[in-house]
Every structure is written in structure tokens, then in C-alpha cells.
Design a protein around this motif. Structure first.
Motif: not given
Ligand SMILES: [Zn+2]
Ligand SMILES: [Zn+2]
Length: 213
Positions: A85-90, A100-101
Motif C-alpha cells: 500500500d505504500c506505493l499508492t498511499d503517501e 507531501a505531494g
């Protein structure tokens, strides 16, 4: 030499990208990618990058993954299922804390489990699930060439933090015991700072020396 290993610190917290080249075939696996700098690309120029292997999903190890995938579309992005999930959730990658961003979302190609094998050319890496720093932290062991890529689980003379979300003291100690109990010596390539050896850490690392056998 059946493989060569080159290490390049990159990204916001200077996480090491390790370039493993199978010398017989020139095929390459990368371990972690905190950035995709011109320096890295020049080191890879013309190379056949088959894998982008992630030791865990923290932003300082993954911010270069999307750009690398653009450069090497055939390279398979591999991460343990519990850190995917880290690859799609900051929030999951902690990128939102520091930068961020700045994370480009990307899907992994392959989700890893303990014991999986990664093969490129004549080189084989074994996935060791080593939670504690994150839930889905892994090490990659090249048993033939005696190289161990430890991410933020084991460093020269220290070990990874356990105070981030998903971290666990208990799990980290169990993971360090598992590494200590591997057979024989390895060159250890950590996620930050300099390389070491497993024998050196077995006797000098304050987390490792008193534990296990
Ligand atoms: Zn980390
Ligand atoms: Zn790190």
C-alpha cells in the motif's frame, strides 16, 4: 565474481540504491530507489534492469520507483504484500510527513512472501520477511555470493527504528535473531550508511550480540 554490487545513496534521507549486476549476463536488479538521479541512470546506462526490489515501503526508499519504471518498463517492481500500500498511499509511505505531494503513485508488479526467489541471469535472491521496522520489511539474501541486503532492518552497528506506524520492537528483535542465525558470513548492504559484514555485526552490534545463539 558472479555478481558486482554498487551502492549509491539517493533521495531525501540518502537511502542506498544497490545495483546488483549478474556478471555472466549483465542483467541487473536494483534494491530500493529513493530517487532516480542522473548519476544512477548513467551507472545503469544500457543495462538490462529486470527488477526494482524494495526492502520496505517508506518514502525514502521508493520515491524514485515510478521514474525508474518509465526508464525500464520491463523491470518488475517487487515489494512484500504487507508494504504494498505504500506505493499508492503517501500516508502509508510516510511521504506525507516529510514531502507531501512528491510521491508518484505506482502499482507493484509482484507481491513478495517469505521464501520467494528472485532470479536474474545466474543469480538468485531469497526473500526473508523481516518485519519490525515496517510490517512488510524484507531482506534479500544471495546465498551463493554471500550478499545480504538488509534495508532498514539491520545497519552497521545499529538497527532500524520501531517507532513508526507498523513498527514493532518484538518483531524487529525476532528478525535480527533470524539474520544472526543465518549460516556463515555475508557482506551486509544496509538501507543507509556503509556496508558491513554479518560476522562483524554478530559480535559488535549492540542489538545483535547478546541475542540468539
Ligand atoms: Zn524505513
Ligand atoms: Zn530508510
Amino acid at each position: 565474481m558472479a555478481v558486482t554490487v554498487q551502492s549509491l545513496p539517493q533521495g531525501p534521507i540518502a537511502a542506498n540504491t544497490h545495483i546488483i549486476t549478474d556478471t555472466a549476463t549483465g542483467k541487473i536488479a536494483l534494491v530500493d530507489a529513493g530517487d532516480c538521479t542522473d548519476t544512477l541512470l548513467s551507472m545503469l546506462s544500457g543495462g538490462a534492469v529486470e527488477y526494482i526490489l524494495l526492502t520496505h515501503g517508506h518514502f525514502d526508499h521508493i520515491l524514485g520507483v515510478a521514474a525508474l519504471k518509465q526508464q525500464f518498463p520491463k523491470a518488475q517492481i517487487c515489494v512484500h504484500a504487507l508494504d504494498a500500500d505504500c506505493l499508492t498511499d503517501e500516508e502509508e509511505s510516510l511521504c506525507s510527513w516529510e514531502c507531501a505531494g512528491q510521491q508518484t503513485m505506482i502499482q507493484p508488479d509482484r507481491l513478495l512472501q517469505d521464501g520467494d526467489k528472485i532470479t536474474f541471469g545466474e543469480t538468485e535472491l531469497t526473500v526473508l520477511h523481516t518485519p519490525g521496522h515496517t510490517k512488510g520489511g524484507v531482506c534479500y539474501a544471495d546465498l551463493k555470493n554471500r550478499n545480504l541486503f538488509t534495508g532498514d532492518t539491520l545497519f552497521c552497528l545499529t538497527a532500524g527504528r520501531t517507532d513508526f506506524p507498523g513498527g514493532s520492537d518484538e518483531d524487529l528483535l525476532a528478525s535480527l535473531i533470524r539474520l544472526k542465525n543465518l549460516d556463515g558470513d555475508f557482506t551486509v548492504y544496509p538501507g543507509h550508511n556503509r556496508a558491513t559484514t554479518l560476522d562483524y555485526e554478530r559480535t559488535h552490534n549492540r542489538y545483535m550480540r547478546r541475542m540468539g545463539k
